[in-house]
Each structure stands twice: as C-alpha cells, then as structure tokens.
Write a protein that holds these residues in place. Structure first.
Motif, PDB file in Angstrom:
ATOM      1  N   UNK A 385      44.020  44.209  99.088  1.00  0.00           N
ATOM      2  CA  UNK A 385      44.045  42.923  98.372  1.00  0.00           C
ATOM      3  C   UNK A 385      45.186  42.902  97.366  1.00  0.00           C
ATOM      4  N   UNK A 386      45.358  44.009  96.623  1.00  0.00           N
ATOM      5  CA  UNK A 386      46.442  44.091  95.637  1.00  0.00           C
ATOM      6  C   UNK A 386      47.812  44.054  96.310  1.00  0.00           C
ATOM      7  N   UNK A 387      47.874  44.602  97.524  1.00  0.00           N
ATOM      8  CA  UNK A 387      49.134  44.568  98.276  1.00  0.00           C
ATOM      9  C   UNK A 387      49.410  43.173  98.842  1.00  0.00           C
ATOM     10  N   UNK A 388      48.385  42.347  98.856  1.00  0.00           N
ATOM     11  CA  UNK A 388      48.529  41.018  99.439  1.00  0.00           C
ATOM     12  C   UNK A 388      48.172  40.978 100.909  1.00  0.00           C
ATOM     13  N   UNK A 389      47.671  42.105 101.443  1.00  0.00           N
ATOM     14  CA  UNK A 389      47.276  42.157 102.855  1.00  0.00           C
ATOM     15  C   UNK A 389      45.807  41.728 102.925  1.00  0.00           C
ATOM     16  N   UNK A 390      45.594  40.426 102.871  1.00  0.00           N
ATOM     17  CA  UNK A 390      44.249  39.882 102.697  1.00  0.00           C
ATOM     18  C   UNK A 390      43.364  40.055 103.928  1.00  0.00           C
ATOM     19  N   UNK A 599      64.611  43.262  88.568  1.00  0.00           N
ATOM     20  CA  UNK A 599      63.892  44.458  88.100  1.00  0.00           C
ATOM     21  C   UNK A 599      62.435  44.397  88.580  1.00  0.00           C
ATOM     22  N   UNK A 600      61.822  43.231  88.423  1.00  0.00           N
ATOM     23  CA  UNK A 600      60.430  43.044  88.864  1.00  0.00           C
ATOM     24  C   UNK A 600      60.325  43.224  90.375  1.00  0.00           C
ATOM     25  N   UNK A 601      61.306  42.670  91.118  1.00  0.00           N
ATOM     26  CA  UNK A 601      61.302  42.773  92.575  1.00  0.00           C
ATOM     27  C   UNK A 601      61.407  44.226  93.030  1.00  0.00           C
ATOM     28  N   UNK A 602      62.239  44.999  92.345  1.00  0.00           N
ATOM     29  CA  UNK A 602      62.419  46.415  92.695  1.00  0.00           C
ATOM     30  C   UNK A 602      61.091  47.175  92.565  1.00  0.00           C
ATOM     31  N   UNK A 603      60.367  46.907  91.469  1.00  0.00           N
ATOM     32  CA  UNK A 603      59.068  47.573  91.255  1.00  0.00           C
ATOM     33  C   UNK A 603      58.076  47.142  92.333  1.00  0.00           C
ATOM     34  N   UNK A 604      58.034  45.840  92.617  1.00  0.00           N
ATOM     35  CA  UNK A 604      57.104  45.331  93.641  1.00  0.00           C
ATOM     36  C   UNK A 604      57.361  45.984  94.993  1.00  0.00           C
ATOM     37  N   UNK A 605      58.635  46.204  95.309  1.00  0.00           N
ATOM     38  CA  UNK A 605      58.972  46.854  96.586  1.00  0.00           C
ATOM     39  C   UNK A 605      58.508  48.306  96.586  1.00  0.00           C
ATOM     40  N   UNK A 606      58.667  49.003  95.435  1.00  0.00           N
ATOM     41  CA  UNK A 606      58.194  50.386  95.316  1.00  0.00           C
ATOM     42  C   UNK A 606      56.676  50.457  95.516  1.00  0.00           C
ATOM     43  N   UNK A 607      55.985  49.433  94.980  1.00  0.00           N
ATOM     44  CA  UNK A 607      54.524  49.396  95.060  1.00  0.00           C
ATOM     45  C   UNK A 607      54.026  48.812  96.378  1.00  0.00           C
ATOM     46  N   UNK A 608      54.955  48.306  97.184  1.00  0.00           N
ATOM     47  CA  UNK A 608      54.599  47.634  98.442  1.00  0.00           C
ATOM     48  C   UNK A 608      53.664  46.455  98.171  1.00  0.00           C
ATOM     49  N   UNK A 609      53.952  45.740  97.059  1.00  0.00           N
ATOM     50  CA  UNK A 609      53.146  44.584  96.650  1.00  0.00           C
ATOM     51  C   UNK A 609      53.772  43.327  97.266  1.00  0.00           C
ATOM     52  N   UNK A 611      52.609  40.311  97.740  1.00  0.00           N
ATOM     53  CA  UNK A 611      52.429  39.071  96.982  1.00  0.00           C
ATOM     54  C   UNK A 611      53.431  39.008  95.839  1.00  0.00           C
ATOM     55  N   UNK A 612      53.620  40.152  95.151  1.00  0.00           N
ATOM     56  CA  UNK A 612      54.602  40.208  94.066  1.00  0.00           C
ATOM     57  C   UNK A 612      56.012  39.980  94.580  1.00  0.00           C
ATOM     58  N   UNK A 613      56.328  40.582  95.715  1.00  0.00           N
ATOM     59  CA  UNK A 613      57.665  40.416  96.314  1.00  0.00           C
ATOM     60  C   UNK A 613      57.927  38.940  96.600  1.00  0.00           C
ATOM     61  N   UNK A 614      56.931  38.265  97.182  1.00  0.00           N
ATOM     62  CA  UNK A 614      57.080  36.846  97.520  1.00  0.00           C
ATOM     63  C   UNK A 614      57.340  36.007  96.259  1.00  0.00           C
ATOM     64  N   UNK A 615      56.616  36.319  95.184  1.00  0.00           N
ATOM     65  CA  UNK A 615      56.788  35.580  93.918  1.00  0.00           C
ATOM     66  C   UNK A 615      58.183  35.788  93.348  1.00  0.00           C
ATOM     67  N   UNK A 616      58.628  37.057  93.298  1.00  0.00           N
ATOM     68  CA  UNK A 616      59.962  37.341  92.719  1.00  0.00           C
ATOM     69  C   UNK A 616      61.077  36.697  93.546  1.00  0.00           C
ATOM     70  N   UNK A 617      60.959  36.760  94.880  1.00  0.00           N
ATOM     71  CA  UNK A 617      61.995  36.159  95.738  1.00  0.00           C
ATOM     72  C   UNK A 617      62.061  34.655  95.489  1.00  0.00           C
ATOM     73  N   UNK A 618      60.900  34.023  95.338  1.00  0.00           N
ATOM     74  CA  UNK A 618      60.858  32.590  95.033  1.00  0.00           C
ATOM     75  C   UNK A 618      61.576  32.296  93.711  1.00  0.00           C
TER      76      UNK A 618
END
Length: 737
Positions: A385-390, A599-609, A611-618
């Motif tokens: 869920x945290x990864x966004x893989x619902x 910076x936020x996107x880099x962390x999200x990619x490290x975490x394989x998040x 949902x976070x990646x999608x938000x930062x790219x937007x």
C-alpha cells in the motif's frame, strides 16, 4: 504435525501448577481453566514431562452424565487394586476431565455435578492427592454460581489462554490501541463479574489470600483496560501492585508495572509508561528472567517508536530479538522480526521492512500459527500500500481477512475491513471504502471497542472530507474526538485536532484551523512524539502557505524537515522536500523549486514509492509549465498519469488529466484539451468532491465555448445547473478554474 508452542507467561503458570502438585498437600484442589483443546494438550504435555521426573503419577478421571459425583469416582479409584499397587511406588495426582459433560445432568435446573462439589466439599480433605480439575469458562461460571462455598473453601484457579497477536492496522491518521482479542463485550463482562464476585466473596468471608487477590485484581484491571475504562484499570493494577510488594513477589510486581505502563501508553503519557517499563525491566534483570527482559525491552522499544526515536526503538527491539533467539522461542522471534520491520517501514525503507515481515511470515507458517500468519499478511499488505501497489496490498489484506473469518476472530475481521477500506480510499473508490469502514464500525460497536469506534469514525470522516462533505466529516471527527477525550488518549486527541483543523482549513476558516493545529502541537510536544510534531509543523506550514505568508510557511516546513532528517524518516523527508519546493514555486524561484522536487523524486525512487514518484513527476511537470516549456511539461504529466493508471489512483489521475488538458488548451489543441477535461470530470464524479465536479463542468463549458460548439456548451451548462440544484448550491461557484 503442527506443534503449539508454550508461551513464557504460560510456562510461568505451568511452573506454579507443577509446584502445587509436587507439594502434594492433602485436600488441595486446583481448577485449570483452558478453553482451547490444542493449548490444553500442550500444557498437559509440558506438565507431564516435569512431574514424571519427580516420580509423580497422573491418574486421569473422566466424568460424564452417568458419573457426576467426583468424590465417589475418586473413592472408587482409590479402592482399586491397580491404584494401590501403582501408588506404593510413586506419588500421585488426579487429573479430572469431562466436568462440562457431567454438568449436562441437572436437578431442578441445576447441574448435579456442581451441587455434589458443594455438598461434599469436606470429603475432599480425606483425599491425600492433589485434585486438578480441567474446566472451561462455562463450567467456571457454574461453579461460582452453584458452589460458592466449595469455591471459596480451598479452590485455586490457574488460567491458560492463547497469547494472541494484534495485526498491524493501517489507518489514515490514527492507530488502534493494541489489545487482547476477545469475541464480544458479553464475554468480557462475564469475566469482569467473575473476578468481582471472587473478590467480594473473599472480602465477605475475611479470607486474606494476598496471592489470589493480587492476581484477580490484575485480571480485573486488564478487563477494564480492554473495554476502555482506563481509570478503573489503573486503580485495580495499583491495588494489585501494592499486594505484590507486600508479598515481595518480584515477578508479580514486574507484571503490574507492565500493565500500568500499558494504560499510560494508551493515554499517550509516554514518560510515565517508560518509567514503569524500566522498573519492570530492572526486576526482570534481578530475577534473571530472560523472557521477561525480552518482553520489557520490546515494550520500551514501542515507546521509543511512538515518540519517533527510531534508533533507540531499534536498539531495544534488537536486544529482545537476541534473547528470544537464544531461548529458541520461534514465535517471539517472529514478533521481533515484525517489530524491526515496522521500524524500517516507518523510516520509509520499504524493501528492508518487507524483508523482515517475510522472515516473520516464514516462521509463523512453519509453526502453523494462523493468527501470526494473518498479522504478517497485514503488514506485508501495508508495504505494498505504501509503495502504491494497491492490487497487491488488497490481495494480502484479503488473505488476512479470510483467516480472521476462519478463526471467527471479529477484532481481526474489523481491522481487515478497515484496511481494505483504506485501499479503496486510496484508489479513489470512496463508496466502497465507506462500506468497508462501516462494516468495521458495526463490529466495533457490537464489541464495545471504544478505541476501534474512534478509529473507524476518524476514517469515515476522512471519506466525507475527500468527498467535500465537510459538515459530515466534521461530525465524525468530533465523535471520534469525544471518545478519545473520554479514554484520555492524548495521541488520539492530537490526531483528531489535526484532522478537525484540516476541515476548517478546507472551509477557508484559517483562524479556527490554526487554533486546532496549535492544540495538536501542544499535545504532541508534551508527548515528545517527534513524528507527530513534524506532521503538525507541516500542517501549520500549509496554513501559512494558504495565507500567502510564505516565509512563515517555509519556517514550519524546515522545522518539520529537520525532525525528519533526525529520525532518518526518508518518506517524510521526501514529502517535506516536496512542500518546500512548492513554496519556491509560489515565490517564482523555479530553479530552487525544481531542485527540491528532484530531491524528493530521488528518495521516492530509492524507496520504490510509486505513488510518491507519480506526485513528484507531476510537480516537476508544473515547473516546466510555469517556465513555458509546454512540451516538457506534457511529457512529465503523461509519465505521471501512466504511473497513476498502474496504481489505480483515480483521485490523482483526475488531477493529472486536468493538467494535461490545460497544456493542450494553452497549445490551442481544443479537441485534445476537451478529451482530457472530459476524462478528468468522469473520474471526479464518482469521487463526489463538489468543488472538483463544478470546476470540471466549468472547464468543459469554457473549452466548448472557445471551440464554438454551442450545443455542447449548452448541454454542459444544463448538466451543471442540474448538479447545482441536486446539491442545493444555487449560487455561482467562485472556485477558480
């Protein structure tokens, strides 16, 4: 063959039972309360292995409807030649089974077997061997009701219950209190009445058995705790503590300190909880009780985790893990892996968390521990869920729910309904989410689980907030707040104050929102809960951002970021970097904004998040849009939309589709713009957010007007008018498109 492991608390009780049998006092009667046949079998096996070494022979007695007079049955055995021959070489003890079957035979509506116990109690003095009577809750209630004289005369009660683990529950802004599982409120009330009756009977007859009274006070306190009566729970625990101190019973004193700490922790008074847990740990160390040291270390770790001091929490969890590995207690090893996984989960290191949860799952599967397996499924689901893989998360929550239903474990069922509801909420399927939250709430109400009712009410409030129905959301948040205030749950009060503040912020009542956020901040600072302090700083930052006080907003975001960095909370650092980026974007400093988003996107990619990646790219796309680089902006928005489609996140898909439509509108590509405006509105309508739906219609009306399509313009205007009429909004919306 699956083996049920004997827990440390159970082993202590076996030690006591072993001692009573080994002493072999005349006329001793012990009721052994055990409702689970598998546990009874394991306790018997453990006990048998000990008393054989003491050359004690177990003589089984089987009662039934034709054998209701226990004294007579034992006399027959005593007079048999086989018994005399056996007993000449060893000591003995009678193990009595089947009293529940014997109770089926009644005289004038009363169980004959129990009446015999009361009537012939003096005859037990003639029996030189200990009599161990195995019973369940139903039989115990009969003994208390129909044989009170027998009970208060010489009987001792030892209870064995399965240690049951609470699955980790995801909630949007609130965690349910951990508690022992129970089927329903009636069961707890029966237990409460039983202990109250025992204490009253002893007081009435002037029996000063401090050990029994201390134990019953402790048990009664725990029942009060389970039903949310914290003041009464503390009172009973402290009375029990006083007696155990008189008895110099270090193990009993430690147990009471642990239970008192439980109440302080539930109330959010973490300093007092920590103080009690440390006292318990000191006693465990004096006793050389390794299992107790592990338990106390785990409890101390939980306090540090709640405070947000993840390094200290991890240190204590690892200490506990080392001990339980030495003891070979696989079930506790699994729990320790689980706790360590939760630390990594909180830090945002989802891969590491998943690794520990899977280790725990492997052990639980090996033990055939279904409750443990359900807990691991829940926690693994939370990672996905945290990864966004619902979809994957939903699959694991469903597995956990299936086990809960198989076991008839209603508390677990409620938790899993809640978690499944969270997945649908994250997908933007608010109707389905609401249905699951309401199912969970119904169970909580039937169980009388006040903490659960507060949690579910909070989550239902979040659905109405997401729909834009702020009045209904506020009503549910206030209901939850009232319960937490009754419970004295400071952490819950802080959470609800934050949520209510968000409602006032959405209404545009920033002064009221600020008041609630500051109330929340004061509480979490008292609790020294760093994570929640950071979260509240973030909320305060958002208020000042809306007020256009960007300096003040930036100040609060930086305070929150500093805490996130101290805690090594990678997910939090990503969120705060994103928010700081939004301040620079509002200031027009697009380069700094882009730096923070990246910076936020880099962390999200490290975490394989995802949902976070999608938000930062937007958000990065919005920077390029503001720079006028529309092609680059479109590229990022389309990447974001693709990820959101994979995740099934309808809410953010609607926003992203709208952003793409704006780019096409800027490029004067009206057909494409209208295609994405239509798609955005189609996604918004099921979500039920009034402002977004109105904006969606207004965007379409503007687009068709620009295109010169009078019919489509008129159709959209008509649909918007009908929608306004339906929701009772007759004035023109002032929401900016």
């Amino acid at each position: 063959m699956q083996v049920l492991r004997v827990e440390d608390a159970t082993r202590i009780k076996i030690d006591k039972l072993h001692t009573l049998i080994a002493l072999g006092e005349e006329g001793i009667i012990v009721f052994v309360l055990c409702n689970e046949p598998a546990l009874q079998k394991r306790v018997y096996e453990e006990l048998e292995s000990r008393i054989i070494d003491d050359r004690i022979t177990i003589h089984p007695i089987y009662m039934n409807e034709s054998k209701t007079n226990l004294v007579e049955v034992i006399r027959d055995v005593l007079q048999s030649k086989g018994f005399s021959k056996m007993y000449s070489k060893s000591r003995g003890a009678f193990f009595v089974y089947g009293l529940d079957k014997a109770c089926k035979k009644e005289i004038a509506g009363k169980p004959e077997a129990i009446l015999y116990l009361n009537k012939l109690r003096d005859d037990f003095l003639k029996i030189k061997q200990p009599v161990i009577i195995w019973i369940n809750d139903t039989v115990l209630d009969m003994v208390l009701r129909f044989a009170p004289d027998f009970w208060s005369w010489r009987a001792t009660l030892i209870e064995f219950r399965l240690e049951k683990e609470m699955p980790m529950e995801m909630t949007r802004a609130m965690m349910a209190h951990g508690a022992e599982f129970y089927e329903n409120l009636d069961e707890l009330m029966k237990r409460k009445k039983r202990y109250e009756k025992l204490l009253k009977e002893y007081k009435k007859q002037g029996i000063d058995d401090k050990y029994k009274i201390a134990r019953w006070l402790n048990s009664l306190g725990y029942v009060h705790y389970l039903v949310g009566e914290y003041a009464q729970a503390v009172e009973k625990f402290e009375q029990s503590l006083k007696l155990t101190k008189v008895l110099r019973d270090k193990a009993g004193i430690a147990a009471n300190y642990n239970n008192i700490a439980l109440i302080y922790s539930a109330r959010g008074d973490l300093d007092k909880a920590l103080e009690c847990y440390r006292k318990a740990l000191k006693l465990d160390e004096e006793l050389g009780d390794k299992a107790g040291i592990a338990t106390s270390s785990n409890n101390i770790g939980l306090i540090y985790k709640t405070r947000g001091d993840l390094n200290k929490a991890l240190e204590h969890y690892q200490k506990a893990l080392k001990i339980v590995e030495e003891l070979g207690d696989k079930q506790k090893v699994a729990k320790s892996y689980n706790n360590i996984g939760m630390i990594h989960n909180t830090r945002g290191d989802l891969n590491k968390a998943l690794e520990y949860y899977q280790k725990a799952l492997e052990i639980s599967e090996g033990l055939g521990d279904k409750r443990g397996i359900a807990t691991r499924y829940n926690n693994i689901g939370s990672i996905y869920a945290d990864r966004g893989d619902l979809d994957e998360a939903l699959e694991y929550y469903q597995k956990a729910l299936n086990i809960g239903e198989e076991l008839g474990d209603r508390v677990s069922i409620a938790i899993n309904y809640n978690n499944i509801g969270l997945i649908y909420a994250d997908r933007g399927d608010l109707d389905e989410a609401l249905e699951y939250y309401q199912k969970a709430l119904k169970i909580d109400e039937e169980l009388g689980d006040k903490a659960g009712i507060a949690t579910r009410s909070n989550n239902i409030g979040s659905i109405y907030a997401d729909r834009g129905d702020l009045d209904e959301a506020l009503e549910y948040y206030q209901k939850a707040l009232k319960i937490d205030e009754e419970l004295g749950d400071k952490a819950g009060i802080a959470t609800l104050s934050n949520n209510i503040g968000s409602i006032y912020a959405d209404r545009g009542d920033l002064d009221e929102a600020l008041e609630y956020y500051q109330k929340a901040l004061k509480i979490v600072e008292e609790l020294r809960d760093k994570q929640k302090i950071a979260g509240t700083y973030n909320n305060l930052g958002m208020i000042y951002k809306v007020r256009d006080d960007l300096n003040k907003a930036l100040e609060y975001y930086r305070k929150a970021l500093k805490i996130g960095e101290e805690l090594d909370d990678k997910a939090g650092i990503a969120t705060l970097s994103n928010n700081i980026g939004s301040i620079y974007a509002d200031r027009g400093d697009l380069d700094k904004a882009l730096d923070h988003y990246q910076k936020a996107l880099k962390i999200d990619k490290e975490l394989d998040d995802k949902a976070g990646i999608a938000t930062r790219i937007n958000n990065i796309g919005s920077i390029y849009a503001d720079r006028g680089d529309l092609d680059k902006a479109l590229e990022y928005y389309q990447k974001s939309l693709g990820l959101l489609e994979e995740l099934g996140d309808k809410s953010h898909m609607a926003i992203c589709a709208k952003n793409i439509a704006f780019i096409h509108e800027e490029n004067n590509n009206l057909d494409k713009a209208l295609e994405f405006f239509e798609r955005s509105l189609e996604l918004y309508i099921p979500l039920g957010n009034i402002k977004d739906i109105i904006e969606g219609y207004e965007n379409l009306i503007r687009g068709y007007t620009k295109k010169g399509d009078a019919k489509k313009t008129k159709d959209c205007e008509k649909e918007l008018a009908e929608f306004r009429k339906k929701i009772g909004i007759l004035e023109k919306s002032n929401f900016k498109s």
